[in-house]
Design a protein around this motif. Structure first.
Motif, PDB file in Angstrom:
ATOM      1  N   LEU A  28     -46.208 -39.161 -14.431  1.00 38.21           N
ATOM      2  CA  LEU A  28     -47.305 -40.049 -14.078  1.00 38.21           C
ATOM      3  C   LEU A  28     -48.586 -39.619 -14.782  1.00 38.21           C
ATOM      4  CD1 LEU A  28     -48.515 -42.380 -12.482  1.00 38.21           C
ATOM      5  CD2 LEU A  28     -48.746 -40.836 -10.524  1.00 38.21           C
ATOM      6  N   ALA A  29     -48.851 -38.319 -14.794  1.00 38.74           N
ATOM      7  CA  ALA A  29     -50.035 -37.800 -15.478  1.00 38.74           C
ATOM      8  C   ALA A  29     -49.994 -38.156 -16.965  1.00 38.74           C
ATOM      9  CB  ALA A  29     -50.131 -36.290 -15.285  1.00 38.74           C
ATOM     10  N   LYS A  30     -48.828 -38.021 -17.562  1.00 41.11           N
ATOM     11  CA  LYS A  30     -48.664 -38.336 -18.976  1.00 41.11           C
ATOM     12  C   LYS A  30     -48.877 -39.829 -19.234  1.00 41.11           C
ATOM     13  CE  LYS A  30     -45.410 -37.770 -22.811  1.00 41.11           C
ATOM     14  NZ  LYS A  30     -44.053 -37.328 -23.199  1.00 41.11           N
ATOM     15  N   SER A  31     -48.339 -40.669 -18.354  1.00 40.44           N
ATOM     16  CA  SER A  31     -48.460 -42.124 -18.506  1.00 40.44           C
ATOM     17  C   SER A  31     -49.894 -42.615 -18.338  1.00 40.44           C
ATOM     18  CB  SER A  31     -47.574 -42.841 -17.487  1.00 40.44           C
ATOM     19  OG  SER A  31     -46.225 -42.522 -17.693  1.00 40.44           O
ATOM     20  N   THR A  32     -50.634 -41.985 -17.432  1.00 42.15           N
ATOM     21  CA  THR A  32     -52.020 -42.405 -17.188  1.00 42.15           C
ATOM     22  C   THR A  32     -53.017 -41.695 -18.095  1.00 42.15           C
ATOM     23  OG1 THR A  32     -52.172 -40.766 -15.414  1.00 42.15           O
ATOM     24  CG2 THR A  32     -51.679 -43.041 -14.773  1.00 42.15           C
ATOM     25  N   GLY A  33     -52.559 -40.604 -18.711  1.00 45.08           N
ATOM     26  CA  GLY A  33     -53.463 -39.854 -19.593  1.00 45.08           C
ATOM     27  C   GLY A  33     -54.484 -39.036 -18.837  1.00 45.08           C
ATOM     28  N   VAL A  34     -54.156 -38.690 -17.585  1.00 42.72           N
ATOM     29  CA  VAL A  34     -55.070 -37.851 -16.800  1.00 42.72           C
ATOM     30  C   VAL A  34     -54.338 -36.575 -16.389  1.00 42.72           C
ATOM     31  CG1 VAL A  34     -56.338 -39.844 -15.895  1.00 42.72           C
ATOM     32  CG2 VAL A  34     -54.452 -38.890 -14.570  1.00 42.72           C
ATOM     33  N   ALA A  35     -55.090 -35.587 -16.021  1.00 41.17           N
ATOM     34  CA  ALA A  35     -54.497 -34.324 -15.573  1.00 41.17           C
ATOM     35  C   ALA A  35     -53.860 -34.506 -14.202  1.00 41.17           C
ATOM     36  CB  ALA A  35     -55.574 -33.244 -15.504  1.00 41.17           C
ATOM     37  N   GLN A  36     -52.810 -33.721 -13.933  1.00 40.76           N
ATOM     38  CA  GLN A  36     -52.161 -33.799 -12.618  1.00 40.76           C
ATOM     39  C   GLN A  36     -53.149 -33.507 -11.504  1.00 40.76           C
ATOM     40  OE1 GLN A  36     -48.161 -32.326 -11.795  1.00 40.76           O
ATOM     41  NE2 GLN A  36     -47.948 -31.832 -13.972  1.00 40.76           N
ATOM     42  N   GLY A  37     -54.113 -32.628 -11.795  1.00 47.41           N
ATOM     43  CA  GLY A  37     -55.126 -32.302 -10.791  1.00 47.41           C
ATOM     44  C   GLY A  37     -55.912 -33.529 -10.358  1.00 47.41           C
ATOM     45  N   THR A  38     -56.156 -34.457 -11.293  1.00 40.77           N
ATOM     46  CA  THR A  38     -56.888 -35.696 -10.973  1.00 40.77           C
ATOM     47  C   THR A  38     -56.056 -36.556 -10.027  1.00 40.77           C
ATOM     48  OG1 THR A  38     -57.945 -35.640 -13.141  1.00 40.77           O
ATOM     49  CG2 THR A  38     -58.003 -37.739 -11.960  1.00 40.77           C
ATOM     50  N   ILE A  39     -54.745 -36.631 -10.303  1.00 39.30           N
ATOM     51  CA  ILE A  39     -53.859 -37.411  -9.433  1.00 39.30           C
ATOM     52  C   ILE A  39     -53.830 -36.799  -8.033  1.00 39.30           C
ATOM     53  CG2 ILE A  39     -51.470 -38.182  -9.055  1.00 39.30           C
ATOM     54  CD1 ILE A  39     -51.173 -38.190 -12.149  1.00 39.30           C
ATOM     55  N   PHE A  40     -53.719 -35.461  -7.983  1.00 45.24           N
ATOM     56  CA  PHE A  40     -53.665 -34.784  -6.681  1.00 45.24           C
ATOM     57  C   PHE A  40     -55.004 -34.863  -5.939  1.00 45.24           C
ATOM     58  CE2 PHE A  40     -50.034 -32.350  -8.640  1.00 45.24           C
ATOM     59  CZ  PHE A  40     -49.066 -32.900  -7.806  1.00 45.24           C
ATOM     60  N   TYR A  41     -56.064 -35.097  -6.661  1.00 47.06           N
ATOM     61  CA  TYR A  41     -57.375 -35.285  -6.024  1.00 47.06           C
ATOM     62  C   TYR A  41     -57.348 -36.574  -5.189  1.00 47.06           C
ATOM     63  CZ  TYR A  41     -62.302 -36.475  -5.488  1.00 47.06           C
ATOM     64  OH  TYR A  41     -63.523 -36.834  -4.969  1.00 47.06           O
ATOM     65  N   HIS A  42     -56.704 -37.608  -5.732  1.00 43.26           N
ATOM     66  CA  HIS A  42     -56.630 -38.903  -5.040  1.00 43.26           C
ATOM     67  C   HIS A  42     -55.449 -38.989  -4.069  1.00 43.26           C
ATOM     68  CE1 HIS A  42     -59.853 -40.668  -7.404  1.00 43.26           C
ATOM     69  NE2 HIS A  42     -59.255 -40.271  -8.519  1.00 43.26           N
ATOM     70  N   TYR A  43     -54.322 -38.391  -4.449  1.00 47.02           N
ATOM     71  CA  TYR A  43     -53.105 -38.448  -3.633  1.00 47.02           C
ATOM     72  C   TYR A  43     -52.502 -37.047  -3.587  1.00 47.02           C
ATOM     73  CZ  TYR A  43     -53.762 -43.340  -4.845  1.00 47.02           C
ATOM     74  OH  TYR A  43     -54.316 -44.580  -5.040  1.00 47.02           O
ATOM     75  N   LYS A  44     -52.351 -36.498  -2.400  1.00 46.98           N
ATOM     76  CA  LYS A  44     -51.974 -35.079  -2.319  1.00 46.98           C
ATOM     77  C   LYS A  44     -50.542 -34.792  -2.768  1.00 46.98           C
ATOM     78  CE  LYS A  44     -50.922 -35.100   2.648  1.00 46.98           C
ATOM     79  NZ  LYS A  44     -51.303 -34.569   3.952  1.00 46.98           N
ATOM     80  N   ASN A  45     -49.667 -35.842  -2.741  1.00 49.20           N
ATOM     81  CA  ASN A  45     -48.302 -35.658  -3.230  1.00 49.20           C
ATOM     82  C   ASN A  45     -47.679 -37.024  -3.544  1.00 49.20           C
ATOM     83  OD1 ASN A  45     -47.437 -36.729  -0.701  1.00 49.20           O
ATOM     84  ND2 ASN A  45     -47.543 -34.667   0.182  1.00 49.20           N
ATOM     85  N   LYS A  46     -46.470 -36.994  -4.056  1.00 50.69           N
ATOM     86  CA  LYS A  46     -45.778 -38.231  -4.461  1.00 50.69           C
ATOM     87  C   LYS A  46     -45.535 -39.141  -3.253  1.00 50.69           C
ATOM     88  CE  LYS A  46     -41.508 -37.923  -5.977  1.00 50.69           C
ATOM     89  NZ  LYS A  46     -40.314 -37.752  -6.849  1.00 50.69           N
ATOM     90  N   GLU A  47     -45.243 -38.549  -2.121  1.00 57.24           N
ATOM     91  CA  GLU A  47     -44.988 -39.332  -0.909  1.00 57.24           C
ATOM     92  C   GLU A  47     -46.229 -40.127  -0.504  1.00 57.24           C
ATOM     93  OE1 GLU A  47     -44.094 -37.989   3.539  1.00 57.24           O
ATOM     94  OE2 GLU A  47     -42.514 -37.393   2.149  1.00 57.24           O
TER      95      GLU A  47
END
Length: 199
Positions: A28-47
C-alpha cells in the motif's frame, strides 16, 4: 484529495484485487508513494483500514441513494423497484473495487472473529436491502405491488440483482445482457395482478 482519502482509495483497490490476507501495508505504501509511517499515522493497522473502507462504503451508499431519490420521480412503487435495480447495477459499476471487496470471502472470515467488521458488513447489506424494501413498501401502498412481507420480497429481489452483480464483478457474464430478464422476473414476482381500486 487529502492524503488520507488517497490512502483509502488505493487501499480499496489493493484489498479488492489481492484480498485482505494477501495485501500488505508495504504494498500500500508503495502504491500510494507514501511512507508506511504516514499510513500508520492515519490507520493503526490493516484491520482498522479495512473497517474504514467498509464504513465509508456504507455512508456513500446512503448518500448516493438519497441523491438519486431527490433527482427522480416514480409513477408507482413497482416503477421505483425497477429504477432501483438499474441504480444498483450502475452503482456497482461505479464502485467496482468496493463491490469486489464486498464479494471476497476473506472479508467474511474476518467478520467471524471481528464483531466490528461483522457489524459493518451487516450494515452495508441492510442498507442495500432497505433501499429495495422502501420501494416495495411504496408499491404496496399505491397498489402496484402485491401484499406480503415487504422485507422478504425486497430480499428476494436484492438476491437476484446482487447475483447479477457478482457475475459482473468476477467477469463471468455481462450483467447488462440479463438486465431486462431480471427486471421482468422481478415484475412477475412483485406485481399486483388485481387492479387497484380508484375512488
Amino acid at each position: 484529495m487529502s492524503k488520507k482519502a488517497e490512502i483509502l482509495l488505493t487501499a480499496t483497490h489493493l484489498l479488492a484485487v489481492k484480498g485482505y490476507k494477501d495485501a500488505s501495508m508495504a504494498e500500500l505504501a508503495k502504491s500510494t508513494g507514501v511512507a508506511q509511517g504516514t499510513i500508520f499515522y492515519h490507520y493503526k493497522n490493516k484491520e482498522e483500514l479495512f473497517l474504514a473502507i467498509l464504513k465509508a462504503f456504507q455512508e456513500d451508499i446512503v448518500e448516493e441513494f438519497s441523491r438519486y431519490r431527490r433527482e427522480h420521480h416514480f409513477a408507482s412503487g413497482l416503477e421505483m423497484v425497477e429504477a432501483v435495480i438499474g441504480f444498483y447495477l450502475q452503482m456497482a459499476s461505479q464502485m467496482e473495487d468496493r463491490f469486489m471487496l464486498l464479494h471476497r470471502h476473506d472479508a467474511y472470515e474476518l467478520a467471524r472473529v471481528n464483531p466490528t467488521c461483522h457489524h459493518y458488513l451487516e450494515a452495508i447489506y441492510n442498507c442495500l436491502i432497505d433501499i429495495f424494501e422502501r420501494a416495495v413498501a411504496t408499491g404496496q401502498q399505491d397498489g402496484s405491488i402485491r401484499k406480503g412481507p415487504a422485507r422478504r420480497m425486497a430480499m428476494i429481489v436484492f438476491t437476484m440483482v446482487d447475483g447479477l452483480v457478482r457475475f459482473h464483478t468476477h467477469n463471468l457474464y455481462d450483467a447488462g445482457v440479463l438486465y431486462d430478464d431480471v427486471v421482468q422476473s422481478c415484475r412477475t414476482i412483485l406485481q399486483n395482478h388485481v387492479s387497484p381500486t380508484r375512488s
